[in-house]
Write an enzyme that holds these catalytic residues in place. Sequence first.
Site, mmCIF file in Angstrom:
data_model
loop_
_atom_site.group_PDB
_atom_site.id
_atom_site.type_symbol
_atom_site.label_atom_id
_atom_site.label_comp_id
_atom_site.label_asym_id
_atom_site.label_seq_id
_atom_site.Cartn_x
_atom_site.Cartn_y
_atom_site.Cartn_z
ATOM 1 N N ARG A 212 0.827 -1.215 0.000
ATOM 2 C CA ARG A 212 0.000 0.000 0.000
ATOM 3 C C ARG A 212 0.858 1.260 0.000
ATOM 4 O O ARG A 212 0.324 2.359 -0.195
ATOM 5 C CB ARG A 212 -0.925 -0.008 1.219
ATOM 6 N N TYR A 213 2.173 1.120 0.244
ATOM 7 C CA TYR A 213 3.039 2.293 0.325
ATOM 8 C C TYR A 213 3.896 2.497 -0.929
ATOM 9 O O TYR A 213 4.552 3.523 -1.056
ATOM 10 C CB TYR A 213 3.983 2.184 1.529
ATOM 11 N N ILE A 214 3.949 1.538 -1.810
ATOM 12 C CA ILE A 214 4.816 1.655 -2.985
ATOM 13 C C ILE A 214 3.979 1.618 -4.254
ATOM 14 O O ILE A 214 2.858 1.104 -4.263
ATOM 15 C CB ILE A 214 5.892 0.539 -3.012
#
Length: 905
Positions: free
Chosen positions: A129-131
């Site tokens: 979800r962060y990349i």
Amino acid sequence: MAEDINDGLGLEDDNLENKHADDKIIPLNGLYENWFLDYASYVILERAVPALFDGMKPVQRRILHSLKELDDGRYNKVANVIGNTMKYHPHGDASIGDALVALGQKELLIDCQGNWGNTLTGDGAAAPRYIEARLSKFALHVVFNPKTTNWLTSYDGRNKEPQQLPIKFPLLLAQGAEGIAVGMACKILPHNFVELIEQSINHLRGKRVEIYPDFLVGGMADFSNYNDGLRGGKVRVRAKIKKIDNKTLMVHEIPFGTTTSSLIDSILRANDKGKIKIRKVEDNTSSNAEIVIHLAPGVSPDKSLDALYAFTDCEVSISPNSSIIDGDIPRFLGVSEILRINTNNTVQLLKWELEIRFQELLQQWHFSTLEKIFIREEMYIDFKLYANKEDLFAYLYKKFEPFKKSFVREINDEDLQRLTQIQMIRITRFDSDKADELILKLESEMEEIKEKLNNLIDYAIEYFKDLKKRFGEGKERKTEIKTFDNITATKVIIANRKLYVDVEEGFIGWGIRKNEPVNDCSEIDDIIIFFDTGKMMVTKVADKKFVGKGIVHADVWKRGDKRTIYHVMYQDGTGGSTMMKRFFVNSVTRDTEYDLTRGVKGSKLLYFAVHPNGEREVVTVHLRPRPHLKRLRFDIDMGELLIKGRTSAGNRVTKEIVQKVTQKEVGGSTLAARKIWYDTVVGRLNDEERGKFLGSFKGTDRLLTLYKNGEYRLSTFDLATHFDEDMIHIEKWIPERPISTIYYDADKEMHYVKRFLCEVLSDKRVSFISESEGSTMSVVSTSYRPEAKIVYNKLLRETKNLPDNVVNIADIIEVKGMKAQGNQLTKLKVKEIVLTHPVDGGEPWPEDVKKEVAEETEEDVEGAEELEVDEDSDTTSDSNTIEWDIKPKKNKDSDDSQINLFDDL
């Protein structure tokens, strides 16, 4: 009655049911065989092994297809990509996420944003979800084309996915692949992007194809046994380590398959085991690897470097296994064959795309011609006369009949349908000239396609060249190809133990601490032991090991050592003659007992000595008194004996009984100077006649090495010495011979010439040119009268017509101090300065000429005295034929007992 009871209880029906159930039982071995084969086939074909043509495993193919489906030019959250890919891949989000991160870290197909982990340190990527990710420009250019893709139904029947991607590039070799299936494995190493393109072009031109792996982490690799990537091959990869100073080493590139963390762990394990000695390790890795190794005091950096390669992950071996899926069949193909197949497939895809484009243009040309005639002939005016489609089409067919020869194919109902749907505004604004221009443009493009199809190979070559131009920047080879030398572990391991010998009990080992230590040793060393019976053996060292009583000498033994010379005197049987010999022990079978005497019963050692460098030794022999014996003692110079093999009987000393033998004095070495060669392939010194002969070395002799940046180094002739990669010359250093150099001083913008003698006798590199930034060395030479050619800059007016000038450096300047600036060479602008001969070539030194003449003269002189090693005298000779090999010369100052020794014998 019983039958009635059975009928009432229904037992007969139960028996029938059990009988039918037995008929349906399938043996377990049959089920296992079928299910296992199904499972194995599935794992091989669908999970672990890549396809031949697109180089993809199914999960990778589905990820790329999903990314293309989501592509709008912007980054997508990896979590969204994983979710979209699950429409095609039935094995969960974890496998998709891991495969996506692995693809991104190869830096080829996916443009990554965020923390995608670090292949150097082994750190993992951030949560999905962060990349973010999107397809790279390269992927969009070579991977996708729906028109040349064969589509399959996804696992749930709701979507379409590609059977294989139409990749126009040898992607399998560029990325590499690794997987373990049931009874089968795959390990294809990654190769260099630019080299793959160049080798594909070579294949298309009919040339030989040869490719070697290249790794993003850099390092060095030896591909001598690569075996084209097939089973049985081996690749040795090493870290790049440079010496900061004599106490510090730095790893700045790591081997493929390792991380800085695993590398440091292996270094610490080797230190804990005592194989290397380090003080501490620092990990300063960021975008580039940087592991700083601080050595313990008194440890050689060169030997430590070899020990790192021998005992840590600074060198690892990789076994490639090039297996692929061709259709539905697993195959083992070499990387060269895979490249040829992928290149041929690229050609076929390019041909297919051209043919599709040609057909599209042809259809476009056909309709444009139809439209032009339709509007020009005003066929639309009479449309109102026809109430139904059939009559209208019949009318149009009739109207187009005179123009049939203008079309490339027959007119069909679909063409007429399109004509009837042309809007009136388009008809009213129709420009005949523009229509003709469009048709000509289509015809021109079709001619270009025909030309490309007729010259398909040339078109494919241009395609690969375009790939290199557009995407090859920054993809140069990162792994240096080298041939490695074999490092002997016993020569580089740190001696971290003490060798003790218990003479009384017959034990050796590092755990016996009641005696004084004999020498330092390591846990893998061999120990040579001599006994008073005249026997010897070599055994591996241990904590405590019984070898036998009567130990005379025990020490660490190095295989191949010919410079350690042993002196032995022994009595040949009970009451027999006394014999003497000099020998070395360079090879034996471990734990085998060897007899140094002639094997006569009752033989025993009378004297034993060991000399690490073959030193000369004089001993005094004391005889047992008897009537009429004139001389009871005499001296023998054992340096006069030839050095023979350990199995030779030796020379007779006397027939008298010897009471004792004592050492009188020890002199200099009787061995010749050590001959050293430099192997230019592996960049190491050796004494095995490989490479360039440097000369004979002994004592304090040194090697002179010269470097590109204007530095020199004076090092010892230790075979473990390492040399930097920017070294340009190596030779034996002769202190009286100057170094000549021409260099450019950036501060004064002038070329200077100077000659100097080495003043700093340091193993470190010493600069001999200007230290101002930008200064460079043009030429350097160690010859007697070096010549250099000055090439002037022909673009300038003042030097345009000047011819090249050859100067003799010895005529320009005398020998001065090393720190001297030197003389100005020329005020004119110079393009380049080059030597007209090798660094040590040109006119020879006068003393070298005299030496060559002297050596030629010596060869013609008979009876010239020269001590040599007799390595072939390994056979036992009869005592009646034993004679002195070299008679000692008469010395006026020597004792008469030594002069007349042979009269007594």
